[in-house]
Design a protein around this motif. Structure first.
Motif, PDB file in Angstrom:
ATOM      1  N   ALA A 158      29.858  54.639  18.545  1.00  9.49           N
ATOM      2  CA  ALA A 158      30.748  53.477  18.624  1.00  9.49           C
ATOM      3  C   ALA A 158      32.212  53.895  18.501  1.00  9.49           C
ATOM      4  CB  ALA A 158      30.394  52.471  17.532  1.00  9.49           C
ATOM      5  N   VAL A 159      32.470  54.899  17.658  1.00  6.84           N
ATOM      6  CA  VAL A 159      33.855  55.368  17.470  1.00  6.84           C
ATOM      7  C   VAL A 159      34.366  56.015  18.758  1.00  6.84           C
ATOM      8  CG1 VAL A 159      35.347  56.944  16.159  1.00  6.84           C
ATOM      9  CG2 VAL A 159      33.513  55.704  14.989  1.00  6.84           C
ATOM     10  N   GLY A 160      33.557  56.903  19.318  1.00 10.52           N
ATOM     11  CA  GLY A 160      33.950  57.586  20.559  1.00 10.52           C
ATOM     12  C   GLY A 160      34.191  56.604  21.692  1.00 10.52           C
ATOM     13  N   LEU A 161      33.254  55.669  21.846  1.00 10.76           N
ATOM     14  CA  LEU A 161      33.391  54.710  22.951  1.00 10.76           C
ATOM     15  C   LEU A 161      34.598  53.804  22.751  1.00 10.76           C
ATOM     16  CD1 LEU A 161      29.686  53.705  23.733  1.00 10.76           C
ATOM     17  CD2 LEU A 161      31.176  55.231  25.031  1.00 10.76           C
ATOM     18  N   GLY A 198      30.297  63.960  22.884  1.00  6.98           N
ATOM     19  CA  GLY A 198      30.176  62.707  23.631  1.00  6.98           C
ATOM     20  C   GLY A 198      31.514  62.179  24.121  1.00  6.98           C
ATOM     21  N   GLU A 199      31.448  61.002  24.697  1.00  6.03           N
ATOM     22  CA  GLU A 199      32.652  60.353  25.233  1.00  6.03           C
ATOM     23  C   GLU A 199      33.647  60.101  24.097  1.00  6.03           C
ATOM     24  OE1 GLU A 199      32.259  59.745  28.647  1.00  6.03           O
ATOM     25  OE2 GLU A 199      30.334  60.692  28.213  1.00  6.03           O
ATOM     26  N   GLY A 200      34.896  60.391  24.353  1.00  2.00           N
ATOM     27  CA  GLY A 200      35.957  60.077  23.391  1.00  2.00           C
ATOM     28  C   GLY A 200      35.877  60.855  22.093  1.00  2.00           C
ATOM     29  N   SER A 201      35.178  62.000  22.104  1.00  2.00           N
ATOM     30  CA  SER A 201      35.029  62.748  20.847  1.00  2.00           C
ATOM     31  C   SER A 201      36.229  63.658  20.570  1.00  2.00           C
ATOM     32  CB  SER A 201      33.726  63.566  20.866  1.00  2.00           C
ATOM     33  OG  SER A 201      33.705  64.438  21.968  1.00  2.00           O
TER      34      SER A 201
END
Ligand SMILES: Nc1ncnc2c1ncn2[C@@H]1O[C@H](COP(=O)(O)OP(=O)(O)OP(=O)(O)O)[C@@H](O)[C@H]1O
Ligand SMILES: [Mg+2]
Length: 224
Positions: free
Chosen positions: A147-150, A18-21
């Protein structure tokens, strides 16, 4: 060429999640390491990798104006993928290059299939058509709570794109979709806990790829 002499073919490794992973960060580090080991490496990304595909990427990530239908989005992604496969990935593999690609087919299944709700069978058929059934030998799936990735991405508000702005619910469906894909193909897709600190994720990737390459080389040399 004798019967046993095979054409030199490189390995396609994809990084998904996912995003920001942490895909881009880890792709860069992995390429540096493989290059240091003497491999000929190509670092590329999707959507993108060719002039036309990068233009399609800009539309996919920055477009504003009329809404983009999920079907339109999927078609643009497949168009970009075909250009990338034909002009970059396949020629590199034929030269024996190790190709490290930041996102590939699994992202389409996760985002357009599980996230947007498009028919998975249609996506699979279209993907096979667009790639000529080219599939990665190894996929590293970077898994992190949404939430962490975003929040990692939102730390850089200037680089927010159309997909970052989707609701968290969408990103949760994408993450769940990646999990389903990984459960279905456990030999190809290796799940990496990328909520861990950066250096520890890097070490995990290093060890995993080292072991995978050892097994892969043993298997392919036996076949020759
Ligand atoms: N394990 C980690 N712990 C903490 N921060 C991380 C970790 N991995 C990456 N980051 C940071 O999170 C941000 C996003 O990382 P990166 O761009 O590699 O992710 P990405 O998966 O490529 O994101 P995108 O989906 O936007 O392409 C960067 O600022 C990066 O330094
Ligand atoms: Mg990235």
């Amino acid at each position: 060429m004798g019967k046993t002499a095979r054409k030199s073919t490189g390995i396609l490794i994809t990084l998904e999640g996912g995003e920001g992973s942490g895909k881009t960060t880890q792709a860069r580090r992995l390429c540096e390491r493989l290059t240091a080991q003497g491999l000929d490496v190509l670092h590329t990304r999707e959507p993108g990798g060719t002039l036309l595909a990068e233009r399609l990427r800009s539309i996919l990530l920055d477009h504003s104006g009329e809404t983009i239908a999920p079907e339109t989005e999927a078609c643009l992604i497949f168009a970009a993928r075909r250009q990338h496969v034909d002009h970059v990935i396949k020629p590199a593999l034929a030269r024996g290059v190790t190709v490290v690609c930041d996102r590939f087919s699994d992202s389409t299944m996760a985002y357009q299939g599980y996230g947007r709700g498009l028919d998975l069978r249609i996506l699979r058929t279209m993907n096979d058509w667009a790639t000529g059934k080219l599939a990665p030998q190894l996929t590293l799936l970077f898994d992190v709570p949404v939430a962490v990735g975003l929040s990692r991405r939102r730390g850089r508000a200037a680089t927010q794109n159309r997909l970052d702005r989707e609701a968290e619910r969408f990103h949760r469906k994408v993450r769940e979709g990646f999990h389903v894909l990984a459960r279905r193909e456990p030999r190809r897709i290796m799940v990496i806990d990328s909520a861990q600190p950066l250096e520890s994720v890097t070490e995990t990737v290093e060890e995993l790829v080292r072991n995978w390459l050892k097994t892969y080389r043993r298997r392919t040399s036996r076949r020759r």
